[in-house]
Write an enzyme that holds these catalytic residues in place. Structure first.
Site, PDB file in Angstrom:
ATOM      1  N   ARG A 247       0.865  -1.169   0.000  1.00  0.00           N
ATOM      2  CA  ARG A 247       0.000   0.000   0.000  1.00  0.00           C
ATOM      3  C   ARG A 247       0.909   1.228   0.000  1.00  0.00           C
ATOM      4  O   ARG A 247       2.090   1.146   0.368  1.00  0.00           O
ATOM      5  CB  ARG A 247      -0.878   0.012   1.250  1.00  0.00           C
ATOM      6  N   HIS A 248       0.365   2.358  -0.379  1.00  0.00           N
ATOM      7  CA  HIS A 248       1.089   3.621  -0.239  1.00  0.00           C
ATOM      8  C   HIS A 248       1.457   3.808   1.244  1.00  0.00           C
ATOM      9  O   HIS A 248       0.844   3.192   2.136  1.00  0.00           O
ATOM     10  CB  HIS A 248       0.192   4.769  -0.702  1.00  0.00           C
ATOM     11  N   ASN A 254      -5.537   8.849   6.079  1.00  0.00           N
ATOM     12  CA  ASN A 254      -5.467   7.677   6.972  1.00  0.00           C
ATOM     13  C   ASN A 254      -5.430   8.139   8.430  1.00  0.00           C
ATOM     14  O   ASN A 254      -6.061   7.533   9.297  1.00  0.00           O
ATOM     15  CB  ASN A 254      -4.219   6.831   6.704  1.00  0.00           C
ATOM     16  N   ARG A 298      -0.674   9.715  -3.341  1.00  0.00           N
ATOM     17  CA  ARG A 298      -0.029   8.956  -2.269  1.00  0.00           C
ATOM     18  C   ARG A 298       0.770   7.761  -2.769  1.00  0.00           C
ATOM     19  O   ARG A 298       1.747   7.362  -2.147  1.00  0.00           O
ATOM     20  CB  ARG A 298      -1.048   8.558  -1.192  1.00  0.00           C
ATOM     21  N   GLU A 318      -7.880   3.699  -5.926  1.00  0.00           N
ATOM     22  CA  GLU A 318      -8.661   3.091  -4.847  1.00  0.00           C
ATOM     23  C   GLU A 318     -10.143   2.992  -5.215  1.00  0.00           C
ATOM     24  O   GLU A 318     -10.646   3.776  -6.047  1.00  0.00           O
ATOM     25  CB  GLU A 318      -8.471   3.913  -3.548  1.00  0.00           C
ATOM     26  N   HIS A 383      -3.671   0.521  -3.211  1.00  0.00           N
ATOM     27  CA  HIS A 383      -4.540   0.910  -2.093  1.00  0.00           C
ATOM     28  C   HIS A 383      -5.174  -0.341  -1.464  1.00  0.00           C
ATOM     29  O   HIS A 383      -5.200  -1.396  -2.079  1.00  0.00           O
ATOM     30  CB  HIS A 383      -5.630   1.837  -2.620  1.00  0.00           C
TER      31      HIS A 383
END
Ligand code: ATP
Ligand code: F6P
Length: 497
Positions: A247-248, A254, A298, A318, A383
């Site tokens: 994932r980023h 987040n 991201r 995403e 994502h």
């Protein structure tokens, strides 16, 4: 994807150790992931259960009449299971995995399938690369139950080569040698029960994959699904390579537990981006790598320091939360309580208003999967929802479990191919990140379990995910599809309790 009532049997053909089972499970994993009912019926597993596993090569000798009858019996039991499976699930693809090495065997299968109104496509893997065949025997066959306890590798090699020689004696490639002229006007098989003389394989649907796809011959493919299967088979290869996922790094959204958006990385996310090149070079050495990211900031920021070729895919963006984009789960619960509850009932199918469902994401990822199959080493930086979908493909996870998979931040996953599936190793970089995983609420798990129990005994829409599965074996006295949905929901429950 599957027109109502479509029923196809993909009949594998090929000498032993030609990758038939490998291809069967890959095709099955792809179709199940796309939501198509699919199941592999491996006649070797039936033979091991009905007759026995540790049989030496003489069992495969075509002059051994007793064994030949036993092999035909195993083939018939498996074929009858295929028909029973179709009775229960109505549409889908059964992959009938055996050598099916003679015209007469294939004609028998075609006749039986025609009686049950099921389409047949033969899929032959033909290979004369002796080094590859030796490697297949050494790496895969040696560890099969057929040679359990045999330590002497040369004994396995000799016995398996003898087995191949027995099959070679009677082997007839699909389609014949093509030299016999077609009788004028005879472009179709008689509608029912052609004689063996009339059974000309130039009239049937088949694909021949020669030397792992160096050449592919396609004959009389008519249906959409058959052409998808062939396209997939054209893209798979067997070269050693790895697929990495991450994932980023942690994003500003987040930190606030907000959905979607196009935020920058948080300070800790930036630290992860800085640490990532060190980990990747440790895992990969000096092998080449291509990085795929989404088009969102991201992922690009996470990949920025990686010194490899990069490519952006819109398909890796995403899951689109539509109206809920930028909200927290609490906001969603307050503003859209009905939709919030519906999502918990069936997260895979739930589509955000103006946005997407997990099923939508799976479908838009199909070209990514196809390209991944074609490529060498790839690292995907994407994502949570997207990586869940890709992970489920490689690890053969049931679609209803997919939306709850844990794909933590600041972790790299490395996939390695095994004989018929994939293993995953995870490498966590020790930089703090929030936990964005939201488990399925217990009430929804209980409701789903009791719903599943009330339908247990009916056939499953999805096949068993075990790749080393025993024969489905209605005919062997084991229960087949019925228990599968209950098992999968229990697994979901355990994962989230
Ligand atoms: P058997 O008839 O004995 O069951 P099989 O044809 O099903 O054998 P597999 O068990 O699938 O053979 O063999 C697996 C090995 O075949 C894997 O190591 C895989 O890399 C290799 N393989 C995959 N595709 C091909 C192919 N098209 N040609 C040759 N080998 C292949
Ligand atoms: O290795 C060949 C094999 O996979 C055996 O394990 C299995 O018994 C056999 O093929 C099934 O094919 P057939 O029915 O053509 O013998």
């Amino acid at each position: 994807m599957l027109a109502g009532g479509t029923r196809i049997v993909v009949v594998m053909v090929g000498l032993p150790a030609r990758g038939k089972t490998y291809i069967s499970y890959k095709v099955s994993r792809y179709l199940v992931w796309l939501g198509v009912n699919c199941r592999v019926f491996n006649v070797g597993e039936y033979r091991r259960t009905i007759v026995g596993a540790q049989l030496d090569h003489s069992f495969f000798d075509p002059h051994n009449q007793v064994a030949t009858d036993q092999r035909l019996n195993c083939a018939m039991v498996a074929l009858n299971d295929v028909f029973r499976w179709f009775e229960a699930i109505h549409n889908g693809v059964a992959i009938y995995d055996a050598t099916n090495s003679t015209r007469s065997r294939r004609k028998m299968i075609l006749d039986e399938c025609q009686k049950h109104n099921i389409e047949v496509m033969f899929c032959e893997s033909w290979c004369d690369d002796n080094d590859l065949i030796d490697l297949n025997i050494r790496e895969v066959k040696r560890t099969s139950p057929d040679y359990k306890g045999v330590q002497d590798v040369q004994r396995v090699m000799d016995d398996f080569h003898n087995r191949i020689d027995h099959y070679s004696e009677v082997y007839e490639p699909v389609g014949g040698d093509g030299t016999r002229p077609l009788a004028k006007g005879k472009y179709q098989l008689p509608p029912t029960n052609p004689t063996l003389e009339e059974y000309d394989e130039r009239m049937v649907s088949y694909v021949r994959k020669i030397n792992v796809g160096a050449k592919i011959i396609i004959n009389r493919i008519t249906s959409y699904l058959e052409s998808r299967i062939i396209y997939f088979m054209m893209n798979i290869h067997i070269a050693t390579r790895s697929v990495f996922f991450s994932r980023h790094g942690e994003s500003m959204y987040n930190l606030d537990q907000r959905l979607g958006g196009d935020p920058h990385l948080s300070p800790n996310g930036r630290k992860y981006a800085e640490a990532l090149p060190g980990l990747v070079s440790k895992l990969l050495g000096d092998q080449p790598l291509t990085i795929w990211t989404s088009t969102l900031k991201r992922t690009a920021e996470t990949a920025a320091g990686l010194p490899y070729k990069k490519m952006q895919w819109k398909a890796l963006d995403e899951l689109d939360a539509g109206l809920c984009d930028g909200l927290t789960y609490e906001d969603v619960q307050d503003r859209y309580p009905d939709e919030y509850a519906m999502r918990d009932e069936n997260k895979f199918e739930f589509r955000y208003r103006g946005g997407e469902s997990y099923r939508d994401v799976v479908l838009r990822l199909e070209p990514v999967i196809m390209e991944l199959e074609r490529q060498q080493n790839i690292m995907i930086i994407s994502h949570q929802a997207v990586l869940r979908c890709i992970y489920a493909y490689f690890l053969d996870i049931k679609l209803e479990e997919l939306p709850y998979l844990k794909i933590p931040l600041h972790t790299v996953m490395k996939l390695t191919w095994t004989a018929y599936g994939c293993d995953v190793q995870t490498y966590k970089i020790d930089i703090d990140a929030v936990d964005t995983h939201r488990a399925k609420p217990k009430a929804a798990v209980k409701r789903a379990m009791s719903a599943a129990k009330s339908v247990s005994g009916l056939a499953s829409e999805t096949p068993s995910r075990s790749l080393s599965s025993k024969p489905s074996a209605v005919g062997l006295g084991q229960q087949t599809c019925g228990s599968a949905p209950v098992q999968s929901l229990e697994t979901t429950a355990i994962m989230n309790l």
